[in-house]
Scaffold this active site. Structure first.
Site, PDB file in Angstrom:
ATOM      1  N   GLU A  12      50.763  10.423  -3.418  1.00  0.00           N
ATOM      2  CA  GLU A  12      50.522   9.639  -2.209  1.00  0.00           C
ATOM      3  C   GLU A  12      49.335   8.701  -2.360  1.00  0.00           C
ATOM      4  O   GLU A  12      49.148   7.826  -1.530  1.00  0.00           O
ATOM      5  CB  GLU A  12      50.263  10.577  -1.020  1.00  0.00           C
ATOM      6  CG  GLU A  12      51.501  11.323  -0.571  1.00  0.00           C
ATOM      7  CD  GLU A  12      51.190  12.352   0.504  1.00  0.00           C
ATOM      8  OE1 GLU A  12      52.046  12.609   1.336  1.00  0.00           O
ATOM      9  OE2 GLU A  12      50.087  12.926   0.489  1.00  0.00           O
ATOM     10  N   ASP A 215      61.650  13.833   5.063  1.00  0.00           N
ATOM     11  CA  ASP A 215      62.627  14.913   5.300  1.00  0.00           C
ATOM     12  C   ASP A 215      62.761  15.128   6.797  1.00  0.00           C
ATOM     13  O   ASP A 215      61.991  14.574   7.576  1.00  0.00           O
ATOM     14  CB  ASP A 215      62.164  16.214   4.620  1.00  0.00           C
ATOM     15  CG  ASP A 215      60.781  16.640   5.101  1.00  0.00           C
ATOM     16  OD1 ASP A 215      59.793  16.308   4.426  1.00  0.00           O
ATOM     17  OD2 ASP A 215      60.677  17.246   6.181  1.00  0.00           O
TER      18      ASP A 215
HETATM   19  N1  ADE Z   1      55.096  16.647   5.135  1.00  0.00           N
HETATM   20  C1  ADE Z   1      56.285  16.130   4.774  1.00  0.00           C
HETATM   21  N2  ADE Z   1      57.304  16.866   5.271  1.00  0.00           N
HETATM   22  C2  ADE Z   1      56.732  17.868   5.975  1.00  0.00           C
HETATM   23  C3  ADE Z   1      57.267  18.962   6.706  1.00  0.00           C
HETATM   24  N3  ADE Z   1      58.572  19.158   6.809  1.00  0.00           N
HETATM   25  N4  ADE Z   1      56.371  19.820   7.301  1.00  0.00           N
HETATM   26  C4  ADE Z   1      55.049  19.625   7.179  1.00  0.00           C
HETATM   27  N5  ADE Z   1      54.495  18.611   6.477  1.00  0.00           N
HETATM   28  C5  ADE Z   1      55.331  17.744   5.882  1.00  0.00           C
END
Ligand code: ADE
Length: 246
Positions: A12, A215
């Protein structure tokens, strides 16, 4: 204006190191802080690691030792609301620690913290505006084909709203529901933003948080997160960071 740039993972943030001129590195605790300039703007960059404590200690060092005037955090998040898709960009106007719950102590005497009930922090309007301008410019450059290493099919929708932070990687419908039932305004979830915002609020230092959806925080979150992390985020976050600085 000196800017502290924080990322939770190598992917990142660390690509940005090559853009820092007069690079100096110093270690505090187990973290390496890289300082110098990008396009004549003073910056200090640090890989915080995951979670609220890591983010808070990093932000505190940036403020107390490096005397930064603003904090910028760019990284990934899981969507909580169904209309957000993978690749979409979220600019925080509010950061909420969704895993802090003191409601059972309602009415407790001698409460002293101004953040006692909500652990929720508004982003200063200047920081939000700066982030929106940076994202607009990013999308314009993307359309012009200025970023050959970002897929030409990448066409994100941008949202401005509340981002939730907690010390958990959310990867189930149940986990998502718990967050959205308590905080229906939360668009997406991550693990650092509201911790940095709390430190920023303590010292009156503005914070900018921009997250890219990797996600849907559901049962497929692990695979989706991993794919997005390795394929896309480095270039996107570096370009966004440079645009926020300008
Ligand atoms: N960062 C990226 N995806 C995440 C998730 N599902 N839960 C917590 N932090 C995240």
């Amino acid at each position: 204006m000196k800017t502290g740039i924080i990322g939770a993972m190598h992917e990142e943030i660390l690509l940005l190191k090559k853009d820092i001129k007069d690079l100096k590195s110093e270690q505090f605790g187990s973290r390496e802080f890289y300082s110098g300039t990008i396009h004549d703007k003073e910056v200090v960059m640090c890989l915080s690691g995951w979670g609220k404590v890591a983010a808070a200690t990093t932000a505190t060092t940036l403020i107390n030792h490096y005397k930064v005037d603003q904090l910028v955090f760019i990284g990934l998040a899981g969507s909580i609301q169904a209309h957000l898709n993978i690749g979409d960009i979220v600019i925080a106007n509010q950061l909420i620690q969704h895993d802090v719950d003191l409601t059972r102590l309602d009415g407790f005497p001698n409460v002293q913290s101004p953040f006692w009930k909500e652990f929720s922090f508004k982003v200063m309007s200047d920081s939000e505006k700066k982030a929106s301008e940076a994202v607009d410019k990013f999308l314009l450059n993307l359309k012009k084909g200025d970023y050959p290493s970002i897929s030409s099919t990448y066409n994100p929708t941008v949202y401005v709203g509340a981002i939730g932070t907690g010390d958990q990687f959310i990867a189930s419908k149940d986990g998502k529901m718990k967050i959205s039932e308590r905080f229906p305004q939360i668009l997406c979830t991550e693990m650092e933003g509201a911790a940095i915002a709390q430190v920023g609020a303590d010292y009156n230092i503005p914070c900018t948080v921009i997250r890219v959806i990797s996600d849907k925080a559901d049962e497929e979150a692990h695979d989706s997160f991993t794919n997005f992390l390795f394929e896309n985020i480095s270039q996107i976050s570096v370009e966004l960071a440079k645009l926020v600085l300008n």
